[in-house]
Design an enzyme around this catalytic site. Structure first.
Site, mmCIF file in Angstrom:
data_model
loop_
_atom_site.group_PDB
_atom_site.id
_atom_site.type_symbol
_atom_site.label_atom_id
_atom_site.label_comp_id
_atom_site.label_asym_id
_atom_site.label_seq_id
_atom_site.Cartn_x
_atom_site.Cartn_y
_atom_site.Cartn_z
ATOM 1 N N THR A 31 0.846 -1.200 0.000
ATOM 2 C CA THR A 31 0.000 0.000 0.000
ATOM 3 C C THR A 31 0.879 1.247 0.000
ATOM 4 O O THR A 31 1.952 1.245 0.612
ATOM 5 C CB THR A 31 -0.886 -0.002 1.276
ATOM 6 O OG1 THR A 31 -1.723 -1.146 1.254
ATOM 7 C CG2 THR A 31 -1.764 1.250 1.344
ATOM 8 N N THR A 34 4.351 4.656 -3.408
ATOM 9 C CA THR A 34 5.364 3.908 -4.169
ATOM 10 C C THR A 34 4.715 2.685 -4.815
ATOM 11 O O THR A 34 4.968 2.374 -5.984
ATOM 12 C CB THR A 34 6.534 3.489 -3.247
ATOM 13 O OG1 THR A 34 6.882 4.593 -2.416
ATOM 14 C CG2 THR A 34 7.743 3.057 -4.050
ATOM 15 N N ALA A 86 7.891 1.381 2.295
ATOM 16 C CA ALA A 86 8.195 1.496 3.727
ATOM 17 C C ALA A 86 8.356 2.966 4.079
ATOM 18 O O ALA A 86 8.593 3.807 3.205
ATOM 19 C CB ALA A 86 9.469 0.726 4.069
ATOM 20 N N LYS A 97 6.844 0.501 8.992
ATOM 21 C CA LYS A 97 5.761 0.609 8.034
ATOM 22 C C LYS A 97 4.471 0.998 8.766
ATOM 23 O O LYS A 97 4.407 0.934 9.974
ATOM 24 C CB LYS A 97 5.544 -0.731 7.314
ATOM 25 C CG LYS A 97 6.678 -1.068 6.361
ATOM 26 C CD LYS A 97 6.419 -2.323 5.542
ATOM 27 C CE LYS A 97 5.066 -2.410 4.942
ATOM 28 N NZ LYS A 97 4.680 -1.247 4.117
ATOM 29 N N GLY A 98 3.486 1.420 7.996
ATOM 30 C CA GLY A 98 2.198 1.732 8.594
ATOM 31 C C GLY A 98 1.836 3.204 8.528
ATOM 32 O O GLY A 98 0.809 3.610 9.067
ATOM 33 N N GLY A 99 2.683 3.999 7.839
ATOM 34 C CA GLY A 99 2.335 5.409 7.661
ATOM 35 C C GLY A 99 0.960 5.554 7.001
ATOM 36 O O GLY A 99 0.211 6.481 7.287
ATOM 37 N N GLY A 100 0.631 4.596 6.146
ATOM 38 C CA GLY A 100 -0.677 4.608 5.485
ATOM 39 C C GLY A 100 -1.731 3.830 6.259
ATOM 40 O O GLY A 100 -2.885 3.741 5.831
ATOM 41 N N GLU A 106 -0.475 -5.819 5.678
ATOM 42 C CA GLU A 106 0.845 -5.876 5.034
ATOM 43 C C GLU A 106 1.722 -6.930 5.700
ATOM 44 O O GLU A 106 2.414 -7.711 5.026
ATOM 45 C CB GLU A 106 1.515 -4.499 5.108
ATOM 46 C CG GLU A 106 0.815 -3.458 4.246
ATOM 47 C CD GLU A 106 1.342 -2.050 4.447
ATOM 48 O OE1 GLU A 106 1.102 -1.231 3.558
ATOM 49 O OE2 GLU A 106 1.965 -1.765 5.477
#
Ligand code: 5RP
Length: 218
Positions: A31, A34, A86, A97-100, A106
């Site tokens: 996700t 990128t 990432a 990860k996990g900004g989104g 994931e």
């Protein structure tokens, strides 16, 4: 999106990752912006793949718009390849990860894949993880409890107010943690009641990291 100077690095890494796609396979898809470039490239070779497993509602929409069939992971078996971005990447391929906010799905797909290829632009490279706030997905009723446990461990949790994950949970973004032992911290935080997923991908790091057009082993 084209205004961001990091986009060229994102696009180059995403296009390079297409070289890892096996003909006839189901591809695990992460996700983010990128990955959006990766999906664009995948669309151009969609006749060569069977389809994709998606890590978020956002990526599912992009995949379906591109005419790529989306499979349930339960019906896809072990995947040969998972491609994802990432927020930070250390020299060992360990990630934040996990900004989104898609970290849980994931991490599941990364675990269910033989090879995890991480695609980043050079701004994501760090020597020590922790400059980017660490996302932790938490069951809503455990939010304050988990926040107190994080404070006791020296972190500064901030509730991502107004955000609900695809799984119906909340996110705490933990600031000011210099993460010198990401494997140990991931393991410790995973033990806290109410934590669904920690945005540290260290126990299962990336196998391959592509920074711009440069490929290196994780
Ligand atoms: C989403 C993620 C993304 O991979 C991460 O936030 C990087 O996103 P982008 O490619 O937009 O910089 O972990 O949960």
């Amino acid at each position: 999106m084209s205004q961001d100077p990091r986009n060229e690095g994102k696009r180059l890494s995403a296009l390079k990752a297409l070289e890892f796609v096996e003909d006839g396979s189901i591809v695990g898809v992460g996700t983010g912006s990128t990955v959006a470039f990766f999906i664009e490239g995948l669309a151009d070779m969609k006749s060569r793949i069977k389809g994709a497993v998606s890590s978020s509602e956002q990526s599912t929409r992009l995949l379906e718009k591109a005419g790529i069939e989306v499979f349930d992971l339960n019906h896809a078996g072990t995947l040969p390849l998972y491609v994802d971005g990432a927020d930070e990447c250390d020299p060992h391929g360990r990630l934040i990860k996990g900004g989104g906010g898609a970290l849980t799905r994931e991490k599941i797909i990364a675990a269910a894949s033989r090879r995890f290829v991480c695609i980043v632009d050079p701004s994501k490279e760090v020597d020590v993880l922790g400059r980017f706030p660490l996302p932790i997905e938490v069951i809503p009723m455990a939010r304050s409890y988990v926040a107190r446990e994080i404070v006791a461990r020296g972190g500064q949790p901030v509730w991502r107010d107004g955000f609900t994950t695809d799984n119906g949970n909340v996110i705490l973004d933990v600031h000011n943690w210099s993460i010198t032992d990401p494997v140990a911290l991931e393991r410790e935080l995973n033990q806290l009641a109410g934590v669904v997923c920690v945005g540290l991908f260290a126990a299962r790091a990336a196998d391959v990291v592509i920074v711009g057009a440069n490929v290196r082993q994780g």
